[in-house]
Design an enzyme around this catalytic site. Structure first.
Site, short mmCIF file in Angstrom:
data_model
loop_
_atom_site.label_atom_id
_atom_site.label_comp_id
_atom_site.label_asym_id
_atom_site.label_seq_id
_atom_site.Cartn_x
_atom_site.Cartn_y
_atom_site.Cartn_z
CB CYS A 110 1.22 5.24 -3.08
SG CYS A 110 1.23 6.20 -1.66
CG HIS A 153 7.02 7.15 -3.37
ND1 HIS A 153 5.95 6.64 -4.57
CD2 HIS A 153 6.09 7.08 -2.45
CE1 HIS A 153 4.86 6.25 -3.98
NE2 HIS A 153 4.93 6.62 -2.61
CD GLU A 154 7.63 6.40 0.91
OE1 GLU A 154 7.29 5.52 0.35
OE2 GLU A 154 6.93 7.03 1.55
CG HIS A 157 4.21 10.36 0.78
ND1 HIS A 157 2.84 10.56 0.28
CD2 HIS A 157 4.52 9.36 0.24
CE1 HIS A 157 2.50 9.58 -0.30
NE2 HIS A 157 3.36 8.35 -0.49
C1 LIG Z 1 1.53 0.01 -9.79
N1 LIG Z 1 2.55 -1.14 -9.69
C2 LIG Z 1 3.32 -1.21 -8.73
O1 LIG Z 1 3.07 -0.93 -7.74
C3 LIG Z 1 4.32 -2.02 -9.38
C4 LIG Z 1 4.31 -3.11 -9.89
C5 LIG Z 1 5.32 -4.20 -10.25
C6 LIG Z 1 6.70 -3.87 -10.06
C7 LIG Z 1 6.74 -2.62 -9.30
C8 LIG Z 1 8.13 -2.04 -8.69
C9 LIG Z 1 5.90 -1.75 -8.95
N2 LIG Z 1 6.00 -0.40 -7.85
C10 LIG Z 1 6.06 -0.54 -6.67
N3 LIG Z 1 6.16 -1.77 -5.98
C11 LIG Z 1 6.55 -1.50 -4.66
N4 LIG Z 1 6.80 -2.67 -4.11
C12 LIG Z 1 6.65 -4.06 -4.62
C13 LIG Z 1 6.14 -5.11 -3.54
N5 LIG Z 1 6.57 -4.84 -2.33
C14 LIG Z 1 6.42 -6.09 -1.36
C15 LIG Z 1 4.88 -6.30 -1.43
C16 LIG Z 1 4.63 -7.53 -0.49
C17 LIG Z 1 5.57 -7.99 0.47
C18 LIG Z 1 6.96 -7.53 0.13
C19 LIG Z 1 7.18 -6.41 -0.50
CL1 LIG Z 1 8.83 -5.99 -0.59
C20 LIG Z 1 6.62 -3.57 -1.69
C21 LIG Z 1 7.29 -2.61 -2.82
N6 LIG Z 1 6.85 -0.35 -4.08
C22 LIG Z 1 6.59 0.71 -4.99
N7 LIG Z 1 6.86 1.83 -4.37
C23 LIG Z 1 7.07 3.31 -5.09
S1 LIG Z 1 8.37 3.86 -4.51
C24 LIG Z 1 7.81 3.26 -2.86
C25 LIG Z 1 7.36 1.96 -3.01
C26 LIG Z 1 6.32 1.56 -1.96
O2 LIG Z 1 6.59 1.12 -1.01
N8 LIG Z 1 5.12 1.53 -2.18
C27 LIG Z 1 4.18 0.92 -1.35
N9 LIG Z 1 6.32 0.63 -6.48
NI NI Z 2 3.45 6.36 -0.80
#
Ligand SMILES: CNC(=O)c1cccc(C)c1Nc1nc(N2CCN(c3ccccc3Cl)CC2)nc(N2CSC[C@H]2C(=O)NC)n1
Ligand code: NI
Length: 183
Positions: A110, A153-154, A157
């Site tokens: 997040c 998730h959103e 929030h």
């Molecule tokens: C702690 N472990 C982890 O974070 C985690 C760890 C491994 C796999 C997953 C799948 C995890 N989990 C997770 N990874 C993401 N991203 C992967 C990276 N990516 C991204 C990053 C950089 C450039 C472009 C992009 Cl695309 C952005 C999105 N996003 C979310 N969430 C939860 S739902 C809302 C969403 C969110 O936007 N969070 C900020 N969870």
């Molecule tokens: Ni969040």
């Protein structure tokens, strides 16, 4: 443009409030905010821009995270068929959901949480949602996979819920009944 400094972090009370419905049609300010939130996500996924401005990557961003307690969030992510799922949801609702659950096997991250919180976050596997778009029409979508997880998730929030509220405190990786993992 929205930068990391504009994103409030856990501990800020706004993240624990229930946000207010947005007035439709959108005011100029609310429209600008909606567009800025979507632009943040696009920027955060562009290696050059993200690097230049120190943006953390995200696929979802909710208005309370930029200290605006209103019921709107942006999602921007590649879809299963290589398209982009990209929209701002205004006054979103889950109208129905599957019994089955899912969870990201990597856990959830997040933009408002500057730490790793390990553990499975149970989410509905499939959801039917309704929301208004910036353009002013009401959409009804069926979501599954990562889009469904991110939408939930959103939406959390907007109700003052953080992803780690759903993690089993006794055993964060305990298997979740009726659930299959999303790799
Ligand atoms: C702690 N472990 C982890 O974070 C985690 C760890 C491994 C796999 C997953 C799948 C995890 N989990 C997770 N990874 C993401 N991203 C992967 C990276 N990516 C991204 C990053 C950089 C450039 C472009 C992009 Cl695309 C952005 C999105 N996003 C979310 N969430 C939860 S739902 C809302 C969403 C969110 O936007 N969070 C900020 N969870
Ligand atoms: Ni969040």
């Amino acid at each position: 443009m929205i930068l990391m400094d504009d994103i409030v972090r856990e501990g800020h009370p706004v993240l624990r409030q229930v946000a207010a419905e947005v007035e439709l049609p959108l005011s100029a300010d609310d429209r600008q905010l909606a567009e800025d939130m979507l632009t943040y996500l696009k920027n955060s996924q562009d290696d050059e821009i993200a690097e230049k401005y120190g943006l953390r990557g995200g696929i979802g961003l909710a208005a309370p995270q930029v200290n605006v307690s209103k019921r709107m969030f942006a999602l921007h992510m590649p879809d299963d068929d290589g398209q982009f799922l990209s929209f701002v949801a205004l006054n979103p609702k889950i109208v129905s959901h599957s019994v089955e659950k899912t969870y990201l096997s990597g856990g959830e991250g997040c933009l408002s949480v500057d730490r790793e919180v390990p553990g499975y976050v149970p989410r509905y596997k499939r959801i039917t949602v309704k929301f208004h778009t910036i353009e002013g029409n009401e959409l009804k979508l069926r979501l599954k996979g990562l889009p469904a997880v991110a939408f939930q998730h959103e939406l959390d929030h907007l109700n003052g819920i953080m992803f780690y509220d759903h993690i089993n405190p006794v055993n964060p990786f305990s298997e979740i009944p009726d659930a299959s993992p999303l790799e």
